[in-house]
Write a protein that holds these residues in place. Structure first.
Motif, PDB file in Angstrom:
ATOM      1  N   GLN A  67      34.609 -11.484  44.800  1.00  0.00           N
ATOM      2  CA  GLN A  67      35.685 -11.770  43.640  1.00  0.00           C
ATOM      3  C   GLN A  67      36.426 -13.027  44.000  1.00  0.00           C
ATOM      4  OE1 GLN A  67      38.427  -8.285  43.125  1.00  0.00           O
ATOM      5  NE2 GLN A  67      40.036  -9.708  43.172  1.00  0.00           N
TER       6      GLN A  67
ATOM      7  N   ALA B 186      32.905  -7.042  48.902  1.00  0.00           N
ATOM      8  CA  ALA B 186      33.625  -6.972  47.485  1.00  0.00           C
ATOM      9  C   ALA B 186      34.681  -7.968  47.148  1.00  0.00           C
ATOM     10  CB  ALA B 186      33.806  -5.684  47.128  1.00  0.00           C
TER      11      ALA B 186
ATOM     12  N   ALA C 168      31.279  -2.963  47.713  1.00  0.00           N
ATOM     13  CA  ALA C 168      32.269  -1.686  47.423  1.00  0.00           C
ATOM     14  C   ALA C 168      32.321  -1.894  45.704  1.00  0.00           C
ATOM     15  CB  ALA C 168      33.715  -1.432  47.862  1.00  0.00           C
ATOM     16  N   LEU C 169      32.501  -0.720  44.980  1.00  0.00           N
ATOM     17  CA  LEU C 169      32.262  -0.649  43.741  1.00  0.00           C
ATOM     18  C   LEU C 169      33.562  -1.288  43.199  1.00  0.00           C
ATOM     19  CD1 LEU C 169      31.136   2.898  42.745  1.00  0.00           C
ATOM     20  CD2 LEU C 169      29.781   0.535  42.657  1.00  0.00           C
ATOM     21  N   ASP C 170      34.861  -1.327  43.735  1.00  0.00           N
ATOM     22  CA  ASP C 170      35.900  -1.705  43.342  1.00  0.00           C
ATOM     23  C   ASP C 170      36.590  -2.283  44.878  1.00  0.00           C
ATOM     24  OD1 ASP C 170      36.160  -0.856  40.809  1.00  0.00           O
ATOM     25  OD2 ASP C 170      36.533   1.140  41.557  1.00  0.00           O
TER      26      ASP C 170
ATOM     27  N   HIS D  30      31.898  -3.011  53.533  1.00  0.00           N
ATOM     28  CA  HIS D  30      31.560  -2.981  51.820  1.00  0.00           C
ATOM     29  C   HIS D  30      32.887  -3.481  51.136  1.00  0.00           C
ATOM     30  CE1 HIS D  30      28.165  -0.808  52.762  1.00  0.00           C
ATOM     31  NE2 HIS D  30      28.902   0.186  53.554  1.00  0.00           N
ATOM     32  N   ASN D  31      34.049  -3.175  51.394  1.00  0.00           N
ATOM     33  CA  ASN D  31      35.148  -3.730  50.770  1.00  0.00           C
ATOM     34  C   ASN D  31      35.177  -5.113  50.969  1.00  0.00           C
ATOM     35  OD1 ASN D  31      37.638  -3.333  49.111  1.00  0.00           O
ATOM     36  ND2 ASN D  31      38.674  -3.828  51.031  1.00  0.00           N
TER      37      ASN D  31
END
Length: 257
Positions: free
Chosen positions: A170, A166, A197-199, A162-163
């Motif tokens: 980005q 993300a 991931a959210l962040d 997930h990260n």
């Protein structure tokens, strides 16, 4: 090439650190032992364990190995493996071609240094070691007459990827290379099938590349051995931001090359 640094944190002295290039078989083994600890033991990759405790492959003998040593203990605490154009010609490829088709970069090969296997001992990750390694790398590229740095930057998949998704999304929006520098992964990481991931938590090495003017050259590859998503990055020294160039010791002529 030799650089030193001594830093103070309040009243507590930090170790005196010295950079050099591995010149003997024993120094190479020191580098390989550190890599083994960081990449195999600390990551718990039991499938890659070796009885000799060394991380080594066929690229090592064709590469130069930058190292940082604690001058007090004489321990090697950081390293970066660099493959110059001559070494790549002898091998017939660079390491990143294990994961990516680099056909679009053929015109750059005579001026391209590949960097990889960057690692720092867990007790020395306060920032000084990586700064010295980057300064040594910049000096190495000047002496080689090269103005492109390439390599793979890994993102752990320990969270299910997930990260990694993300981070890639980005960087795809902000640091994607021009089309003529795009590469294609042999084994793509399925980033479109995994929720981000959210962040995004960008790994330190990858963050350093991006801050210094590097590009991400396309979709990530999946490295099942190290359980990571790998991004191919390319940094023209002409892109190197002036403040980072001064920080890492790259002169104005190198920036303009």
């Amino acid at each position: 090439m030799q650089q030193t640094t001594t830093a103070m944190a309040g009243r507590t002295p930090r170790p005196r650190l010295v950079t050099s290039i591995a010149n003997t078989a024993e120094e190479l083994r020191e580098v390989q032992r550190l890599r083994y600890r960081v990449f195999i033991e600390d990551m718990g990759l039991t499938a890659l364990e070796r009885a000799d405790g060394l991380d080594c492959d066929e690229f090592d003998e064709h590469c130069d190995h930058l190292l940082v040593r604690d001058a007090s203990s004489l321990q090697v605490v950081g390293t970066y493996r660099v493959l110059p154009p001559a070494g790549a010609r002898r091998l017939g490829r660079v390491y990143s071609e294990n994961e990516f088709d680099l056909g679009r970069l053929n015109a750059l090969r005579s001026r391209m240094v590949e960097a990889g296997r960057a690692c720092i001992h867990p007790d020395y990750r306060g920032g000084s070691v990586i700064m010295l390694l980057w300064a040594a790398l910049a000096d190495y590229m000047r002496r080689q007459g090269c103005d492109y740095l390439v390599g793979c930057a890994s993102i752990s998949l320990a969270d299910g990827g997930h990260n990694a998704v993300a981070v890639y999304r980005q960087l795809r929006e902000t640091r994607l290379a021009p089309p003529e520098y795009r590469v294609t992964p042999h084994l793509p990481f399925p980033h479109e099938k995994i929720a981000p991931a959210l962040d995004a938590s960008v790994p330190a090495l990858l963050k350093g590349y991006m801050r210094s003017g590097a590009w991400v050259c396309g979709d990530p590859a999946w490295d099942p051995d190290f359980d990571s998503a790998d991004l191919f990055v390319l940094m023209p020294l002409a892109n190197l931001d002036v403040r980072y160039a001064r920080h890492y010791g790259v002169g104005e002529l190198a920036i303009a090359a």
